[in-house]
Design a protein around this motif. Structure first.
Motif, PDB file in Angstrom:
ATOM      1  N   GLY A  62       0.826  -1.203   0.000  1.00  0.00           N
ATOM      2  CA  GLY A  62       0.000   0.000   0.000  1.00  0.00           C
ATOM      3  C   GLY A  62       0.860   1.254   0.000  1.00  0.00           C
ATOM      4  O   GLY A  62       1.925   1.299   0.619  1.00  0.00           O
ATOM      5  N   THR A 104      -3.347   0.605  -4.081  1.00  0.00           N
ATOM      6  CA  THR A 104      -3.102  -0.801  -4.359  1.00  0.00           C
ATOM      7  C   THR A 104      -3.588  -1.094  -5.781  1.00  0.00           C
ATOM      8  O   THR A 104      -4.295  -0.276  -6.375  1.00  0.00           O
ATOM      9  CB  THR A 104      -3.835  -1.696  -3.330  1.00  0.00           C
ATOM     10  OG1 THR A 104      -3.447  -3.050  -3.491  1.00  0.00           O
ATOM     11  CG2 THR A 104      -5.344  -1.564  -3.436  1.00  0.00           C
ATOM     12  N   SER A 105      -3.239  -2.235  -6.305  1.00  0.00           N
ATOM     13  CA  SER A 105      -3.721  -2.624  -7.630  1.00  0.00           C
ATOM     14  C   SER A 105      -5.182  -3.039  -7.541  1.00  0.00           C
ATOM     15  O   SER A 105      -5.624  -3.579  -6.533  1.00  0.00           O
ATOM     16  CB  SER A 105      -2.896  -3.785  -8.181  1.00  0.00           C
ATOM     17  OG  SER A 105      -1.559  -3.365  -8.381  1.00  0.00           O
ATOM     18  N   ASP A 127      -9.835  -3.547  -4.815  1.00  0.00           N
ATOM     19  CA  ASP A 127      -8.689  -4.448  -4.983  1.00  0.00           C
ATOM     20  C   ASP A 127      -9.168  -5.888  -5.173  1.00  0.00           C
ATOM     21  O   ASP A 127     -10.361  -6.180  -5.102  1.00  0.00           O
ATOM     22  CB  ASP A 127      -7.690  -4.298  -3.824  1.00  0.00           C
ATOM     23  CG  ASP A 127      -8.183  -4.826  -2.486  1.00  0.00           C
ATOM     24  OD1 ASP A 127      -9.193  -5.568  -2.445  1.00  0.00           O
ATOM     25  OD2 ASP A 127      -7.549  -4.513  -1.464  1.00  0.00           O
ATOM     26  N   THR A 151      -0.685  -0.433  -8.386  1.00  0.00           N
ATOM     27  CA  THR A 151      -0.273   0.358  -7.229  1.00  0.00           C
ATOM     28  C   THR A 151       0.611   1.516  -7.683  1.00  0.00           C
ATOM     29  O   THR A 151       1.546   1.322  -8.447  1.00  0.00           O
ATOM     30  CB  THR A 151       0.515  -0.513  -6.223  1.00  0.00           C
ATOM     31  OG1 THR A 151      -0.298  -1.626  -5.845  1.00  0.00           O
ATOM     32  CG2 THR A 151       0.915   0.280  -4.990  1.00  0.00           C
TER      33      THR A 151
END
Length: 194
Positions: A62, A104-105, A127, A151
């Motif tokens: 993160g 985040t992704s 996420d 991210t």
């Protein structure tokens, strides 16, 4: 033989016993009142109590959602609208136009490019674990609905849209584990933005 009180009437002296029990409970509970306050406020508003943790574990990797100089403003629970509601996120103050990045992704699941409502120009990032992140008061968004992001990828720019008009530019960030009710992001964001 002892006379029984009439049905529906308390036994003589029972009022004193109740008073003693209530007093003892109040004394024992006094140190916990600060922790109970949010629950009491929720019950008064008719909201069901939150059973989710108030300080969720941040996802691996993160990052601070503001890429640039940032100052942490009001956090979880601050009064809003004269005390009629509570702040359900954390405000990150930064100069207008500062890049906002993905913590985040994930995928952009909701998007508003119009300056109306409380959040104004805003977006939702979800996420892979289902946690949703709400970015509000953006100057403008740089992503589109359904877009996968990584991210640290830029999503938007800091602004003062929605009910933030006239105030300092900032990001209002909320965290919703499993897409549910928001939980306090304060501890997580302070770790990300140190």
């Amino acid at each position: 033989m002892m006379a029984r009180p009439a049905p529906g009437r308390p036994a003589p002296g029972s009022g004193l016993a109740v008073l003693v029990v209530v007093t003892v409970l109040a004394v024992l509970a006094a140190p916990q009142l600060g922790r109970l306050r949010p629950l009491v406020d929720q019950l008064r508003q008719g909201d069901p109590p939150r059973l989710l943790p108030q300080n969720p574990t941040p996802p691996a990797g993160g990052v601070c959602p503001v890429k640039g100089p940032v100052r942490i403003g009001q956090g979880w629970g601050a009064p809003r609208d004269g005390g009629r509601r509570r702040h359900q996120g954390i405000d990150l103050l930064a100069p207008a136009g500062t890049p906002l990045v993905a913590v985040t992704s994930g995928t952009i699941t909701r998007l508003s490019n119009t300056d109306r409502g409380r959040g104004g120009i805003s977006l939702w990032l979800r996420d892979r674990r289902g946690t949703a992140y709400y970015y509000a008061h953006n100057q403008h968004n740089l992503v589109h609905l359904g877009q996968p992001v990584k991210t640290g990828q830029q999503l938007a720019r800091v602004g003062a849209t929605g009910n933030a008009h006239g105030g300092p530019p900032h990001l209002h960030l909320q965290i919703h584990p499993n897409g549910g009710r928001p939980v306090s992001p304060d501890a997580v964001v302070r770790r990300w933005c140190r």
